[in-house]
Design an enzyme around this catalytic site. Structure first.
Site, PDB file in Angstrom:
ATOM      1  N   ILE A  54       0.818  -1.222   0.000  1.00 56.26           N
ATOM      2  CA  ILE A  54       0.000   0.000   0.000  1.00 56.26           C
ATOM      3  C   ILE A  54       0.851   1.271   0.000  1.00 56.26           C
ATOM      4  O   ILE A  54       0.367   2.341  -0.332  1.00 56.26           O
ATOM      5  CB  ILE A  54      -0.993   0.091   1.197  1.00 56.26           C
ATOM      6  CG1 ILE A  54      -0.302  -0.215   2.517  1.00 56.26           C
ATOM      7  CG2 ILE A  54      -2.216  -0.781   0.979  1.00 56.26           C
ATOM      8  CD1 ILE A  54      -1.120   0.240   3.719  1.00 56.26           C
ATOM      9  N   TYR A 140       1.287   4.410  17.158  1.00 53.03           N
ATOM     10  CA  TYR A 140       0.167   3.691  16.536  1.00 53.03           C
ATOM     11  C   TYR A 140      -1.154   4.416  16.786  1.00 53.03           C
ATOM     12  O   TYR A 140      -1.948   4.628  15.870  1.00 53.03           O
ATOM     13  CB  TYR A 140       0.125   2.259  17.099  1.00 53.03           C
ATOM     14  CG  TYR A 140      -1.068   1.467  16.634  1.00 53.03           C
ATOM     15  CD1 TYR A 140      -1.030   0.753  15.452  1.00 53.03           C
ATOM     16  CD2 TYR A 140      -2.243   1.437  17.398  1.00 53.03           C
ATOM     17  CE1 TYR A 140      -2.139   0.036  15.021  1.00 53.03           C
ATOM     18  CE2 TYR A 140      -3.345   0.728  16.978  1.00 53.03           C
ATOM     19  CZ  TYR A 140      -3.291   0.026  15.793  1.00 53.03           C
ATOM     20  OH  TYR A 140      -4.391  -0.678  15.383  1.00 53.03           O
ATOM     21  N   LYS A 144      -3.639   6.140  13.997  1.00 48.33           N
ATOM     22  CA  LYS A 144      -5.053   5.771  13.820  1.00 48.33           C
ATOM     23  C   LYS A 144      -5.957   6.978  14.042  1.00 48.33           C
ATOM     24  O   LYS A 144      -6.963   7.138  13.342  1.00 48.33           O
ATOM     25  CB  LYS A 144      -5.426   4.620  14.767  1.00 48.33           C
ATOM     26  CG  LYS A 144      -4.838   3.273  14.355  1.00 48.33           C
ATOM     27  CD  LYS A 144      -5.440   2.749  13.051  1.00 48.33           C
ATOM     28  CE  LYS A 144      -4.882   1.396  12.649  1.00 48.33           C
ATOM     29  NZ  LYS A 144      -5.440   0.893  11.372  1.00 48.33           N
ATOM     30  N   ASN A 169     -10.056  -4.865  21.111  1.00 49.60           N
ATOM     31  CA  ASN A 169      -9.069  -5.920  20.846  1.00 49.60           C
ATOM     32  C   ASN A 169      -9.693  -7.102  20.119  1.00 49.60           C
ATOM     33  O   ASN A 169     -10.445  -7.874  20.713  1.00 49.60           O
ATOM     34  CB  ASN A 169      -8.398  -6.330  22.152  1.00 49.60           C
ATOM     35  CG  ASN A 169      -7.409  -5.287  22.610  1.00 49.60           C
ATOM     36  OD1 ASN A 169      -7.780  -4.153  22.893  1.00 49.60           O
ATOM     37  ND2 ASN A 169      -6.139  -5.642  22.651  1.00 49.60           N
ATOM     38  N   VAL A 183      -2.494 -10.564  21.948  1.00 45.90           N
ATOM     39  CA  VAL A 183      -2.194 -11.348  23.141  1.00 45.90           C
ATOM     40  C   VAL A 183      -2.915 -12.704  23.158  1.00 45.90           C
ATOM     41  O   VAL A 183      -2.347 -13.703  23.611  1.00 45.90           O
ATOM     42  CB  VAL A 183      -2.488 -10.535  24.433  1.00 45.90           C
ATOM     43  CG1 VAL A 183      -3.959 -10.168  24.555  1.00 45.90           C
ATOM     44  CG2 VAL A 183      -2.043 -11.282  25.678  1.00 45.90           C
ATOM     45  N   ARG A 207      -8.790  -5.283  28.885  1.00 46.95           N
ATOM     46  CA  ARG A 207      -9.078  -5.152  27.460  1.00 46.95           C
ATOM     47  C   ARG A 207     -10.489  -5.654  27.182  1.00 46.95           C
ATOM     48  O   ARG A 207     -10.999  -6.547  27.880  1.00 46.95           O
ATOM     49  CB  ARG A 207      -8.102  -5.983  26.613  1.00 46.95           C
ATOM     50  CG  ARG A 207      -6.668  -5.461  26.580  1.00 46.95           C
ATOM     51  CD  ARG A 207      -6.549  -4.125  25.903  1.00 46.95           C
ATOM     52  NE  ARG A 207      -5.159  -3.717  25.719  1.00 46.95           N
ATOM     53  CZ  ARG A 207      -4.411  -3.110  26.643  1.00 46.95           C
ATOM     54  NH1 ARG A 207      -4.909  -2.855  27.850  1.00 46.95           N
ATOM     55  NH2 ARG A 207      -3.178  -2.756  26.363  1.00 46.95           N
ATOM     56  N   ARG A 265       5.028  -3.226  29.161  1.00 40.60           N
ATOM     57  CA  ARG A 265       5.361  -2.546  27.909  1.00 40.60           C
ATOM     58  C   ARG A 265       5.308  -1.043  28.052  1.00 40.60           C
ATOM     59  O   ARG A 265       4.404  -0.535  28.712  1.00 40.60           O
ATOM     60  CB  ARG A 265       4.260  -2.854  26.900  1.00 40.60           C
ATOM     61  CG  ARG A 265       4.494  -4.054  26.134  1.00 40.60           C
ATOM     62  CD  ARG A 265       3.396  -4.152  25.107  1.00 40.60           C
ATOM     63  NE  ARG A 265       3.421  -5.513  24.613  1.00 40.60           N
ATOM     64  CZ  ARG A 265       2.554  -5.993  23.777  1.00 40.60           C
ATOM     65  NH1 ARG A 265       1.568  -5.229  23.340  1.00 40.60           N
ATOM     66  NH2 ARG A 265       2.663  -7.220  23.370  1.00 40.60           N
TER      67      ARG A 265
END
Ligand code: UD1
Length: 301
Positions: A54, A140, A144, A169, A183, A207, A265
């Site tokens: 793309i 990210y 978005k 998610n 995950v 989540r 993280r």
């Protein structure tokens, strides 16, 4: 949709390929995918695969020829990876979307695009509704947010029919386990292989896991909604902690893997749960798969 010429970018990937499966019977479906994480085998035999990137303007332009509707699923999907290589992530996740919207403007194409709940960052409150102020905590999320806003702007400025679906998610078959994958695919793989299940941080982060079949239904509803120029949360309205998730997967898989805690993280979101009232009311979206059912069918495969 019926009798439409449809482009699914990322149609060899996890969400895109399930969408293609749902569309091929009644439509003419083209897939654009560079097979970097997608797989040729995922692409339904009745769809036409254009193998290409793309980021390559000419390839994307060709793929957009004679198209009525685009589902834009191609992306660099890893939050973690975007923290490591922000510039590359930006190139994949942002500019090509603008090219699609530009073509949509001249050719009258409806564009359904994959946005994300990552645009909200660490939320001020849950459940998160669409009015929650965006405050991305990763490249990210910012990427978005950019395309989500471009979608609205192209509707406001040029009347392009756009819908942004803010996925929470997503999980299900064909989500491959890897360093940068979701995950659930990682935990299921660890549980069935008998490896340690690696919970990052204290595991108290939550989540809202939504099954890919429900996400496909949301896309089909978006393809025919009058509510263009809008963004919708696509989740279930329920959430679990990552620790609860690891326990549930261990149990469903009847696994003797150990659950271990590793480093958290950077850029990770603490809490996440969707308010899906808007999608329910305006799109008619109703998630059908509970997490437990989704995990059972995934592990039974
Ligand atoms: C995921 C999606 C992203 C989507 C976003 C919406 C992927 C790869 N990313 O990001 O595209 O926009 O949801 O919320 O699907 N974890 C562990 N152990 C592991 C792996 C992960 O504990 O081995 C934890 C992570 O630290 C994190 C949680 O699980 O707290 C979810 O991680 P992940 O599946 O990568 O999803 P998101 O970062 O939420």
């Amino acid at each position: 949709p019926e009798g439409q010429r449809i482009l699914v970018t990322g149609g060899a990937g996890f969400i895109g390929s399930h969408l293609v499966d749902a569309l091929v019977e009644n439509n003419d479906v083209r897939v654009l995918d560079n097979l970097s994480t997608g797989q040729r085998d995922n692409v339904h035999s009745e769809a036409t695969l254009v193998e290409g990137d793309i980021r390559d303007g000419e390839t994307l332009e060709t793929a957009l020829s004679d198209i009525d509707l685009v589902f834009h699923e191609a992306a660099q999907v890893s939050v973690q990876r975007s923290v490591e290589v922000p510039e590359k992530s930006f190139e994949i996740n942002t500019r090509p979307t603008l090219q699609i919207l530009e073509r949509a403007r001249t050719d009258d194409i409806r564009v359904i695009l994959a946005s994300s709940c990552a645009i909200y960052g660490d939320p001020d409150y849950v459940p998160i509704d669409e009015e929650h102020p965006p405050s991305p905590s990763s490249p990210y999320g910012l990427e978005k947010l950019t395309i989500d806003r471009y979608a609205r702007l192209y509707n406001d400025l040029y009347g392009v029919e756009t819908v942004a679906l803010r996925y929470f998610n997503v999980y299900g078959p064909r989500q491959t386990a890897g360093d940068y994958s979701g995950v659930i695919s990682i935990f299921v793989d660890q549980a069935t292989e008998g490896d340690d299940i690696t919970v990052e941080g204290d595991g108290e982060q939550t989540r809202d896991f939504v099954h890919v079949d429900d996400v496909v239904r949301a896309n089909l509803l978006a393809a025919r909604t009058d509510a263009v120029g809008e963004a919708f949360n696509i989740g279930t309205g329920s959430s679990v902690t990552i620790r609860e998730l690891s326990d549930m997967i261990q149990e469903v898989a009847k696994s003797n893997s150990d659950i271990v805690h590793v480093d958290p993280r950077s850029g990770d979101i603490g809490e996440s749960r969707a308010e899906i009232d808007k999608a329910q009311t305006k799109l008619g979206f109703d998630p059908r798969t509970t997490l437990r059912e989704g995990l059972e069918s995934l592990i039974d495969e």
